[in-house]
Design a protein around this motif. Structure first.
Motif, PDB file in Angstrom:
ATOM      1  N   PRO A  58      51.566  38.442   8.203  1.00  0.00           N
ATOM      2  CA  PRO A  58      52.482  37.563   8.954  1.00  0.00           C
ATOM      3  C   PRO A  58      53.047  38.243  10.211  1.00  0.00           C
ATOM      4  CG  PRO A  58      52.956  37.438   6.605  1.00  0.00           C
ATOM      5  CD  PRO A  58      51.968  38.546   6.771  1.00  0.00           C
ATOM      6  N   ALA A  59      53.339  39.553  10.127  1.00  0.00           N
ATOM      7  CA  ALA A  59      53.879  40.249  11.315  1.00  0.00           C
ATOM      8  C   ALA A  59      52.822  40.294  12.428  1.00  0.00           C
ATOM      9  CB  ALA A  59      54.314  41.667  10.934  1.00  0.00           C
ATOM     10  N   ILE A  60      51.594  40.532  12.065  1.00  0.00           N
ATOM     11  CA  ILE A  60      50.519  40.577  13.079  1.00  0.00           C
ATOM     12  C   ILE A  60      50.380  39.195  13.732  1.00  0.00           C
ATOM     13  CG2 ILE A  60      48.005  40.800  13.403  1.00  0.00           C
ATOM     14  CD1 ILE A  60      48.071  42.945  11.147  1.00  0.00           C
ATOM     15  N   ILE A  61      50.398  38.161  12.909  1.00  0.00           N
ATOM     16  CA  ILE A  61      50.224  36.797  13.435  1.00  0.00           C
ATOM     17  C   ILE A  61      51.395  36.414  14.338  1.00  0.00           C
ATOM     18  CG2 ILE A  61      50.159  34.357  12.749  1.00  0.00           C
ATOM     19  CD1 ILE A  61      48.501  35.401  10.290  1.00  0.00           C
ATOM     20  N   LYS A  62      52.580  36.819  13.919  1.00  0.00           N
ATOM     21  CA  LYS A  62      53.772  36.515  14.724  1.00  0.00           C
ATOM     22  C   LYS A  62      53.636  37.153  16.107  1.00  0.00           C
ATOM     23  CE  LYS A  62      58.694  36.013  14.049  1.00  0.00           C
ATOM     24  NZ  LYS A  62      59.244  36.708  15.193  1.00  0.00           N
ATOM     25  N   VAL A  74      47.212  32.942   4.635  1.00  0.00           N
ATOM     26  CA  VAL A  74      48.444  33.049   5.422  1.00  0.00           C
ATOM     27  C   VAL A  74      48.426  32.031   6.577  1.00  0.00           C
ATOM     28  CG1 VAL A  74      49.831  34.552   6.905  1.00  0.00           C
ATOM     29  CG2 VAL A  74      48.847  35.466   4.797  1.00  0.00           C
ATOM     30  N   LEU A  75      47.284  31.878   7.215  1.00  0.00           N
ATOM     31  CA  LEU A  75      47.224  30.981   8.376  1.00  0.00           C
ATOM     32  C   LEU A  75      47.180  29.505   7.963  1.00  0.00           C
ATOM     33  CD1 LEU A  75      44.784  32.976  10.675  1.00  0.00           C
ATOM     34  CD2 LEU A  75      47.159  32.383  11.217  1.00  0.00           C
ATOM     35  N   GLY A  76      46.635  29.228   6.789  1.00  0.00           N
ATOM     36  CA  GLY A  76      46.567  27.845   6.300  1.00  0.00           C
ATOM     37  C   GLY A  76      45.928  26.932   7.344  1.00  0.00           C
ATOM     38  N   GLY A  77      46.601  25.838   7.629  1.00  0.00           N
ATOM     39  CA  GLY A  77      46.072  24.841   8.564  1.00  0.00           C
ATOM     40  C   GLY A  77      45.967  25.342   9.997  1.00  0.00           C
ATOM     41  N   ASP A  78      46.603  26.467  10.303  1.00  0.00           N
ATOM     42  CA  ASP A  78      46.558  26.997  11.674  1.00  0.00           C
ATOM     43  C   ASP A  78      45.351  27.897  11.916  1.00  0.00           C
ATOM     44  OD1 ASP A  78      48.806  25.763  12.541  1.00  0.00           O
ATOM     45  OD2 ASP A  78      50.149  27.445  12.066  1.00  0.00           O
ATOM     46  N   VAL A  79      44.496  28.052  10.902  1.00  0.00           N
ATOM     47  CA  VAL A  79      43.422  29.053  11.005  1.00  0.00           C
ATOM     48  C   VAL A  79      42.537  28.820  12.232  1.00  0.00           C
ATOM     49  CG1 VAL A  79      41.731  27.907   9.477  1.00  0.00           C
ATOM     50  CG2 VAL A  79      41.824  30.419   9.586  1.00  0.00           C
ATOM     51  N   GLY A  80      42.365  27.563  12.606  1.00  0.00           N
ATOM     52  CA  GLY A  80      41.509  27.237  13.748  1.00  0.00           C
ATOM     53  C   GLY A  80      42.091  27.675  15.083  1.00  0.00           C
ATOM     54  N   TYR A 125      36.391  52.919  18.320  1.00  0.00           N
ATOM     55  CA  TYR A 125      36.860  51.544  18.536  1.00  0.00           C
ATOM     56  C   TYR A 125      38.288  51.580  19.076  1.00  0.00           C
ATOM     57  CZ  TYR A 125      32.786  50.404  15.747  1.00  0.00           C
ATOM     58  OH  TYR A 125      31.501  50.302  15.295  1.00  0.00           O
ATOM     59  N   SER A 126      38.723  50.425  19.598  1.00  0.00           N
ATOM     60  CA  SER A 126      40.092  50.366  20.138  1.00  0.00           C
ATOM     61  C   SER A 126      40.678  48.974  19.919  1.00  0.00           C
ATOM     62  CB  SER A 126      40.079  50.707  21.640  1.00  0.00           C
ATOM     63  OG  SER A 126      39.313  49.739  22.312  1.00  0.00           O
ATOM     64  N   SER A 127      41.973  48.848  20.217  1.00  0.00           N
ATOM     65  CA  SER A 127      42.691  47.560  20.198  1.00  0.00           C
ATOM     66  C   SER A 127      42.725  46.867  18.837  1.00  0.00           C
ATOM     67  CB  SER A 127      42.101  46.579  21.215  1.00  0.00           C
ATOM     68  OG  SER A 127      41.911  47.185  22.444  1.00  0.00           O
ATOM     69  N   MET A 128      42.666  47.642  17.761  1.00  0.00           N
ATOM     70  CA  MET A 128      42.701  47.032  16.424  1.00  0.00           C
ATOM     71  C   MET A 128      44.150  46.721  16.033  1.00  0.00           C
ATOM     72  SD  MET A 128      39.664  46.833  15.164  1.00  0.00           S
ATOM     73  CE  MET A 128      38.052  47.358  15.746  1.00  0.00           C
ATOM     74  N   ASP A 129      44.347  45.557  15.416  1.00  0.00           N
ATOM     75  CA  ASP A 129      45.675  45.210  14.906  1.00  0.00           C
ATOM     76  C   ASP A 129      45.893  45.761  13.504  1.00  0.00           C
ATOM     77  OD1 ASP A 129      46.562  43.433  17.099  1.00  0.00           O
ATOM     78  OD2 ASP A 129      44.795  42.292  16.496  1.00  0.00           O
ATOM     79  N   GLY A 146      49.836  48.281  16.028  1.00  0.00           N
ATOM     80  CA  GLY A 146      48.821  48.057  14.988  1.00  0.00           C
ATOM     81  C   GLY A 146      49.064  48.919  13.750  1.00  0.00           C
ATOM     82  N   TYR A 147      48.489  48.492  12.631  1.00  0.00           N
ATOM     83  CA  TYR A 147      48.751  49.144  11.339  1.00  0.00           C
ATOM     84  C   TYR A 147      47.513  49.847  10.787  1.00  0.00           C
ATOM     85  CZ  TYR A 147      52.814  46.060  11.347  1.00  0.00           C
ATOM     86  OH  TYR A 147      53.980  45.414  11.677  1.00  0.00           O
TER      87      TYR A 147
END
Ligand SMILES: C[S@@+](CC[C@H](N)C(=O)[O-])C[C@H]1O[C@@H](n2cnc3c(N)ncnc32)[C@H](O)[C@@H]1O
Length: 237
Positions: free
Chosen positions: A55-59, A92-98, A169-173, A204-205
């Motif tokens: 949820p924190a990443i998505i936020k 976590v994303l549910g209906g927002d996954v798209g 690699y780079s820019s990973m969340d 990123g974590y």
């Protein structure tokens, strides 16, 4: 055990033998638990990722212009770890996954395991850890085999990559590297953890295995988020 079977007296000679006889690697794999993995391995860690970290990443993405989430499962074995993550992002994303592009890069040194992950087909006795609700939602079942549904498959890219020599690699969340470094020396672990720092986007974590801990200079630059679940964070700049 293999040294005795081959009448080799030192590890150094065995490593040379391994280098010269690629088929020995397959035999070693059968006698050592090198590729052992599970769905939702250490379920409490995945519950924590589901409740707090994802949820924190998505936020963070909602506030920014980019809606791509970049995840790396380093040492993914036959795909159970990256597909577990894909299930959690769906939940976590549910209906927002798209509205998001969740790009889970799943890498391993072992092409055979990667191929299994790409196929995404698991026997009934390999499904321990996936409850019936998730099996029904994310898999199709036929003749004793479960196949991951296209919606899960589409989130995961399998790629051969050697953590010790491969490209960076780079820019990973979110980066997971769990139960991979057990046979690495202290020096290699220290170098690898610094490389994981570099692979992360600010904020990123990094998640390590339950029995592992950060070592070397990475300890000074990654912030501890949850010690019990081995979660660390690259500070935002
Ligand atoms: C015990 S499995 C762990 C799988 C998964 N991360 C988990 O925790 O369930 C370790 C995996 O690391 C992979 N591995 C070992 N050395 C590696 C390296 N140098 N680069 C990439 N993968 C490696 C192995 O092939 C194996 O699939």
């Amino acid at each position: 055990m293999r040294l005795r079977a081959l009448d080799i007296t030192s590890y150094r000679d065995y490593i040379r033998y391994l280098d010269q006889n690629p088929s020995e690697y397959d035999i070693l794999k059968r006698v050592l638990p090198i590729n052992v993995t599970e769905w939702f391995r250490n379920p409490e860690t995945f519950q924590y990722l589901k409740d707090e970290i994802i949820p924190a990443i998505i936020k963070g993405k909602e506030e920014g212009p980019k809606r791509t989430v970049r995840v790396w499962s380093a040492g993914c074995s036959d795909g159970k770890e990256p597909y577990t993550l894909a299930m959690l992002f769906h939940e976590v994303l549910g209906g927002d996954v798209g509205r998001y592009r969740v790009d889970i890069l799943a890498t391993d040194i072992d092409e055979e395991e990667l191929e299994k992950g790409r196929r995404g087909v698991y026997k009934e006795n390999e499904m321990k850890g996936v409850d019936m609700k998730r099996r029904a939602r994310f898999f199709t079942y036929k003749d004793g085999r479960y196949t991951v549904k296209p919606e899960l498959r589409a989130m995961v890219r399998f790629k051969r990559h050697d953590l010790l020599k491969g490209p960076k690699y780079s820019s990973m969340d979110l980066v997971l590297c769990r139960n991979v470094v057990i046979y690495f020396t202290k020096e290699l672990k220290e170098r690898l953890y610094l490389e994981f720092f570099e692979s992360l986007a600010p904020g990123g974590y990094l998640v390590l295995g339950k029995t592992e801990t950060l070592m070397g200079d990475a300890r000074n630059i990654l912030a501890l988020v949850n010690n019990r679940e081995r979660v660390f964070q690259r500070p935002r700049e």
